[in-house]
Design an enzyme around this catalytic site. Sequence first.
Site, PDB file in Angstrom:
ATOM      1  N   HIS A   1      -8.117   2.816   1.946  1.00  0.00           N
ATOM      2  CA  HIS A   1      -8.781   4.057   1.499  1.00  0.00           C
ATOM      3  C   HIS A   1     -10.288   4.003   1.730  1.00  0.00           C
ATOM      4  CE1 HIS A   1      -5.458   4.861  -1.739  1.00  0.00           C
ATOM      5  NE2 HIS A   1      -5.193   5.554  -0.643  1.00  0.00           N
TER       6      HIS A   1
ATOM      7  N   ASN B   1      -4.199  11.874  12.677  1.00  0.00           N
ATOM      8  CA  ASN B   1      -3.698  10.836  11.772  1.00  0.00           C
ATOM      9  C   ASN B   1      -2.230  10.615  12.131  1.00  0.00           C
ATOM     10  OD1 ASN B   1      -2.884   9.213   9.691  1.00  0.00           O
ATOM     11  ND2 ASN B   1      -3.585  10.573   8.050  1.00  0.00           N
TER      12      ASN B   1
ATOM     13  N   GLU C   1     -11.162  12.901   3.932  1.00  0.00           N
ATOM     14  CA  GLU C   1     -11.191  11.823   4.930  1.00  0.00           C
ATOM     15  C   GLU C   1     -11.318  12.384   6.341  1.00  0.00           C
ATOM     16  OE1 GLU C   1      -8.306   8.477   3.657  1.00  0.00           O
ATOM     17  OE2 GLU C   1      -7.872  10.173   2.374  1.00  0.00           O
TER      18      GLU C   1
ATOM     19  N   ARG D   1       4.742   2.096  -5.674  1.00  0.00           N
ATOM     20  CA  ARG D   1       4.304   0.711  -5.450  1.00  0.00           C
ATOM     21  C   ARG D   1       3.949   0.035  -6.766  1.00  0.00           C
ATOM     22  NH1 ARG D   1      -0.206   2.211  -1.083  1.00  0.00           N
ATOM     23  NH2 ARG D   1       0.866   4.131  -0.572  1.00  0.00           N
TER      24      ARG D   1
ATOM     25  N   ARG E   1      -7.588   8.290  12.805  1.00  0.00           N
ATOM     26  CA  ARG E   1      -7.556   7.422  11.623  1.00  0.00           C
ATOM     27  C   ARG E   1      -6.698   6.198  11.928  1.00  0.00           C
ATOM     28  NH1 ARG E   1      -3.351   7.233   6.970  1.00  0.00           N
ATOM     29  NH2 ARG E   1      -4.344   5.719   5.656  1.00  0.00           N
TER      30      ARG E   1
END
Length: 400
Positions: free
Chosen positions: A180, A7, A385, A241, A90
């Site tokens: 996601h 990743n 993940e 955010r 990823r």
Amino acid sequence: MMILVVNAGSSSLKYQLINMEDESVLAKGNCDRIGIDGHISHKTFDGRTVDADVTFPTHTEAFMKLVEVLTTGDASVLKSMDEISAVGHRIVQGAEVFDRTTLVTDEVIQKIDDLQELAPVHNHPHALALWACKKVIPANVPQVVVFDTAFHQTMPAKAFMFGLPYEDYEKYSVRKYGFHGTSHRFVSAALAEAMGKDIKDLKIVSCHLGNGSSITAVDGGKSVDTSMGFTPLDGILMGTRTGAVDPSAVTFVANKHGFTPSEMSDYMNKKSGFLGISGISSDNRDITAAAQNGDKRAQLAREMLIYQIKKYIGAYAAAMNGLDAVLFTGGIGENSDDVRKEVCENMEFLGLKLDNAANDGVRGQLKKISAADSKVEAWIVPTNEELLIARDTLALVQGL
Ligand code: AMP
């Protein structure tokens, strides 16, 4: 069968080496501060570690160090990289170009880089890492890319289009992509298995609540709508955010502060959310503690979060014409029993009733938390993940 999962960010390269015989993690770590100075932290399944400052001018040197610690020295777990069956990467943005896990070729890396306008923080570093990986990892080891957006490519146009002129979609690819996806795909499949049902027969609202949060409507195993949008800024209130904001408020605030578009983007991505509302922290634990101590703005941040999650559950139940299960995952979803409890309060009208005793104090564990007489089931489903990337990678290379 070993799969290396990578990743890569602009200055970091996180990795896990997974033994697919039993899906155990043999080693994991992070090459950090790439392009700044450089540091590697590495840990094996049996607790051996490497923690060292190393110079990483680019991702290439980071990959070289990663190969070195995996294959030599006190914390090695491999004799050589030939023991690795494949590398799974990823990738954040695959747009409409990639709707599935894909084998890496030079053309694929170029296409990922070409999408950088849609994901400036992620896709270019991903491409750099892919080129670096090609240079360092033996050429006979296949590389595979798994996209955060791919799971959401099943959304219908009525869900992914914005009300902007159609030409902006055609010319500039402006639409909802969702993110996601790897997590939502993993947890919704794990939930179906835990419920002993075929995922094709289930309508699930998947709540991935972490520093970044997104909620997805999964109907029959397919994403039909999701809360994040063109970028991961849309949807519910997050650590730093905003989540959804009236677009007119964005232009108004930018004018008031004299912000350029990129300064405004920074403001909404890095200074807003829990942090902006509370003025205290972006971290759920800090917000919860401050709220319990009576801090009004921390309480407000919490109330906004709970309210917004509830609204998405209601909206997605309507969008799917029904609801069988709600699942909670991510750092907050897996660990915060109070968030799960408050979200599920007063949802009996929808057929959802929590079993408070089953929910209290539970962390990071696959568990049903709804009452026995609840028509809609509620579950905690830990996400993984990296494991899904490894499974996808293995499945693809076995089919070669
Ligand atoms: P993630 O981005 O998935 O790693 O999630 C990070 C968020 O999970 C942060 O807001 C943390 O405060 C929250 N979190 C992690 N552990 C806990 C915990 N034990 N209780 C409550 N929140 C937690």
